[in-house]
Design a protein around this motif. Structure first.
Motif, PDB file in Angstrom:
ATOM      1  N   LYS A  51      -5.741   8.936  16.703  1.00 24.02           N
ATOM      2  CA  LYS A  51      -4.898   9.754  17.576  1.00 24.02           C
ATOM      3  C   LYS A  51      -3.956  10.640  16.760  1.00 24.02           C
ATOM      4  N   ILE A  52      -4.485  11.182  15.677  1.00 24.36           N
ATOM      5  CA  ILE A  52      -3.688  12.035  14.796  1.00 24.36           C
ATOM      6  C   ILE A  52      -3.518  13.443  15.363  1.00 24.36           C
ATOM      7  N   PRO A  53      -4.581  14.084  15.880  1.00 29.14           N
ATOM      8  CA  PRO A  53      -4.403  15.459  16.382  1.00 29.14           C
ATOM      9  C   PRO A  53      -3.720  15.502  17.741  1.00 29.14           C
ATOM     10  N   ILE A  98       0.833  -1.202   0.000  1.00 21.31           N
ATOM     11  CA  ILE A  98       0.000   0.000   0.000  1.00 21.31           C
ATOM     12  C   ILE A  98       0.865   1.249   0.000  1.00 21.31           C
ATOM     13  N   PHE A  99       1.874   1.267   0.865  1.00 23.11           N
ATOM     14  CA  PHE A  99       2.724   2.448   0.957  1.00 23.11           C
ATOM     15  C   PHE A  99       3.438   2.701  -0.373  1.00 23.11           C
ATOM     16  N   ASP A 100       3.844   1.642  -1.049  1.00 21.50           N
ATOM     17  CA  ASP A 100       4.577   1.796  -2.313  1.00 21.50           C
ATOM     18  C   ASP A 100       3.666   2.178  -3.480  1.00 21.50           C
ATOM     19  N   HIS A 101       2.418   1.700  -3.470  1.00 19.24           N
ATOM     20  CA  HIS A 101       1.556   1.856  -4.634  1.00 19.24           C
ATOM     21  C   HIS A 101       0.447   2.891  -4.472  1.00 19.24           C
ATOM     22  N   TYR A 102       0.134   3.274  -3.251  1.00 24.37           N
ATOM     23  CA  TYR A 102      -0.996   4.175  -3.042  1.00 24.37           C
ATOM     24  C   TYR A 102      -0.596   5.558  -2.561  1.00 24.37           C
ATOM     25  N   THR A 103       0.568   5.708  -1.957  1.00 22.59           N
ATOM     26  CA  THR A 103       0.941   7.021  -1.446  1.00 22.59           C
ATOM     27  C   THR A 103       1.451   7.910  -2.575  1.00 22.59           C
ATOM     28  N   SER A 104       1.141   9.199  -2.465  1.00 23.47           N
ATOM     29  CA  SER A 104       1.566  10.170  -3.472  1.00 23.47           C
ATOM     30  C   SER A 104       2.722  10.995  -2.916  1.00 23.47           C
ATOM     31  N   ASP A 105       3.074  12.033  -3.625  1.00 23.59           N
ATOM     32  CA  ASP A 105       4.211  12.851  -3.223  1.00 23.59           C
ATOM     33  C   ASP A 105       3.996  13.536  -1.883  1.00 23.59           C
ATOM     34  N   ASP A 106       2.725  13.716  -1.481  1.00 25.34           N
ATOM     35  CA  ASP A 106       2.468  14.378  -0.200  1.00 25.34           C
ATOM     36  C   ASP A 106       2.458  13.398   0.967  1.00 25.34           C
ATOM     37  N   CYS A 151       2.146  14.794   7.442  1.00 24.34           N
ATOM     38  CA  CYS A 151       1.547  15.232   6.175  1.00 24.34           C
ATOM     39  C   CYS A 151       0.042  15.424   6.310  1.00 24.34           C
ATOM     40  N   PHE A 152      -0.606  14.549   7.066  1.00 24.40           N
ATOM     41  CA  PHE A 152      -2.050  14.644   7.272  1.00 24.40           C
ATOM     42  C   PHE A 152      -2.394  15.966   7.950  1.00 24.40           C
ATOM     43  N   ASN A 153      -1.652  16.312   8.986  1.00 21.84           N
ATOM     44  CA  ASN A 153      -1.909  17.571   9.679  1.00 21.84           C
ATOM     45  C   ASN A 153      -1.620  18.772   8.790  1.00 21.84           C
ATOM     46  N   ASP A 168     -10.749  11.792   1.045  1.00 17.34           N
ATOM     47  CA  ASP A 168     -10.233  10.465   1.397  1.00 17.34           C
ATOM     48  C   ASP A 168      -9.709  10.457   2.829  1.00 17.34           C
ATOM     49  N   LEU A 169     -10.306  11.280   3.686  1.00 17.04           N
ATOM     50  CA  LEU A 169      -9.854  11.351   5.072  1.00 17.04           C
ATOM     51  C   LEU A 169     -10.038  10.020   5.785  1.00 17.04           C
ATOM     52  N   LEU A 170     -11.150   9.345   5.540  1.00 16.13           N
ATOM     53  CA  LEU A 170     -11.429   8.101   6.254  1.00 16.13           C
ATOM     54  C   LEU A 170     -10.379   7.050   5.946  1.00 16.13           C
ATOM     55  N   THR A 171     -10.040   6.873   4.674  1.00 13.40           N
ATOM     56  CA  THR A 171      -9.076   5.849   4.296  1.00 13.40           C
ATOM     57  C   THR A 171      -7.711   6.115   4.923  1.00 13.40           C
ATOM     58  N   ASN A 172      -7.263   7.364   4.867  1.00 13.35           N
ATOM     59  CA  ASN A 172      -5.977   7.706   5.476  1.00 13.35           C
ATOM     60  C   ASN A 172      -6.003   7.547   6.991  1.00 13.35           C
ATOM     61  N   THR A 173      -7.110   7.907   7.623  1.00 17.26           N
ATOM     62  CA  THR A 173      -7.238   7.745   9.068  1.00 17.26           C
ATOM     63  C   THR A 173      -7.113   6.284   9.464  1.00 17.26           C
ATOM     64  N   LEU A 174      -7.810   5.398   8.744  1.00 17.15           N
ATOM     65  CA  LEU A 174      -7.757   3.970   9.063  1.00 17.15           C
ATOM     66  C   LEU A 174      -6.369   3.394   8.802  1.00 17.15           C
ATOM     67  N   PHE A 175      -5.701   3.878   7.762  1.00 14.58           N
ATOM     68  CA  PHE A 175      -4.356   3.382   7.461  1.00 14.58           C
ATOM     69  C   PHE A 175      -3.376   3.772   8.574  1.00 14.58           C
ATOM     70  N   ILE A 176      -3.490   5.009   9.061  1.00 13.66           N
ATOM     71  CA  ILE A 176      -2.607   5.463  10.137  1.00 13.66           C
ATOM     72  C   ILE A 176      -2.869   4.661  11.403  1.00 13.66           C
ATOM     73  N   ARG A 177      -4.137   4.405  11.720  1.00 18.26           N
ATOM     74  CA  ARG A 177      -4.442   3.603  12.918  1.00 18.26           C
ATOM     75  C   ARG A 177      -3.946   2.168  12.736  1.00 18.26           C
ATOM     76  N   ALA A 178      -4.135   1.592  11.540  1.00 26.24           N
ATOM     77  CA  ALA A 178      -3.669   0.227  11.286  1.00 26.24           C
ATOM     78  C   ALA A 178      -2.156   0.141  11.436  1.00 26.24           C
ATOM     79  N   THR A 179      -1.441   1.141  10.952  1.00 31.36           N
ATOM     80  CA  THR A 179       0.020   1.149  11.071  1.00 31.36           C
ATOM     81  C   THR A 179       0.444   1.221  12.536  1.00 31.36           C
ATOM     82  N   ALA A 180      -0.245   2.047  13.321  1.00 33.17           N
ATOM     83  CA  ALA A 180       0.084   2.167  14.740  1.00 33.17           C
ATOM     84  C   ALA A 180      -0.114   0.842  15.477  1.00 33.17           C
TER      85      ALA A 180
END
Length: 331
Positions: A217-219, A103-111, A179-181, A141-153
């Motif tokens: 727990k992003i903010p 996912i990190f290799d194929h879905y993340t963009s420059d930001d 980057c999210f913030n 796409d806030l929900l998808t990024n939020t879930l990915f960050i929680r899954a990584t944690a």
């Protein structure tokens, strides 16, 4: 297995092996039942994580995949009674790591954030956002990024317990949170929003996904307290009869809702992450009140009714959320 309500009978155990259930439905049923120490539910999560259907070939598989990783990692780090050998735990964690790398290799963009092209399947087709966007690839796409960050944690925690190399995950998660913030935090509205939507719409735009980063727990605590005040603002309460704190979308007076039980579950957990217990419990109680009154609907209106175009079939997702709310102190 008996449901908590008496309105409609959905057997979540049968959903685990159902050929007609979607991946998200099976995963949510497994998440709910796994917390009740169901071996079949735990096997369902492991099988999903190792199957080809979980490979993120399209955006629709991402929500189910992230929820599977979050739940599996939490179970093996917090439940010593989980009936899994150490080898099976490590084997499944290595599968999760492989998914993360893909996912990190194929879905993340420059930001540094995930870029998705389709609307996550937890939302109803009649969501006002779809009507406003006019095209699916313009959606937040806030929900998808939020879930990915929680899954990584959660993967970092579980991987550390089992002596896996988690250094790249720690670095990647710190980058994503930064980057999210930077990209999504909006000082004017005290929540997370897509900048492009703020600049192109002729009116202010609010969506409950802008508060869901609390779940991961992003903010910071300061930002979280500002988000709570945003949630308590009269704009979420101004329409007569609307259940407090449950408006999933506020755009203009004639276009509000829908209320999604799944999003409210994530929101309640997020609020508890920052010790906003009173508000979290109110989100829980009012969501359950809607379910008890109307049954397992996919979504509800801001006035507390069934969403007009809701499917006649009972929602497995909502049935799972009802059980998850009974357990949500564990999350």
């Amino acid at each position: 297995m008996q449901p908590l309500t008496t309105t409609i009978n959905i057997d979540l155990e049968k959903v685990l092996s159902s050929e007609t259930a979607t991946p998200l439905q099976r995963v949510l049923a497994a998440v709910a039942l796994a917390n009740e120490d169901s071996e079949e539910a735990l096997d369902t999560l492991r099988n999903f994580l190792s199957s080809r259907t979980s490979t993120p070939k399209n955006d629709e598989s991402l929500v189910a995949l992230f929820l599977s990783i979050i739940s599996f990692c939490r179970i093996i780090t917090t439940n010593p009674k989980a009936n899994l050998s150490s080898d099976h735990k490590v084997e499944t964690l290595l599968l999760c790591l492989a998914q993360y790398n893909f996912i990190f290799d194929h879905y993340t963009s420059d930001d540094g954030l995930l870029q998705i092209q389709s609307w996550p399947p937890v939302f109803a087709d009649e969501d006002p956002l779809l009507k406003i966007a006019g095209q699916e690839n313009g959606l937040p796409d806030l929900l998808t990024n939020t879930l990915f960050i929680r899954a990584t944690a959660e993967l970092i925690k579980a991987g550390g317990v089992h002596n896996l190399n988690i250094a790249p995950l720690i670095e990647g998660n710190e980058l994503m949170i930064y980057c999210f913030n930077e990209k999504y935090w909006n000082e004017n509205t005290s929540n997370y929003q897509r900048d492009s939507w703020l600049t192109t719409l002729p009116y202010q735009f609010f969506h409950l996904t802008g508060l869901l980063p609390l779940y991961a727990k992003i903010p910071t605590q300061e930002k979280a307290e500002a988000m709570l005040q945003h949630l308590l603002h009269p704009r979420y309460l101004e329409h007569e009869g609307m259940p407090a704190y449950l408006c999933a979308a506020w755009v203009q007076p004639e276009m509000t809702g829908p209320i999604y039980p799944f999003l409210n579950w994530l929101l309640a957990i997020g609020l508890r992450n920052y010790d906003f217990v009173v508000t979290a419990d109110q989100v829980k109680s009012e969501t359950l009140a809607l379910i008890h009154q109307h049954g397992y609907c996919t979504a509800f209106t801001n006035t507390g009714d069934r969403w007009p175009d809701d499917h006649t079939e009972p929602s497995v997702e909502t049935a799972a959320v009802e059980m998850l709310f009974a357990q949500y102190l564990r999350h």
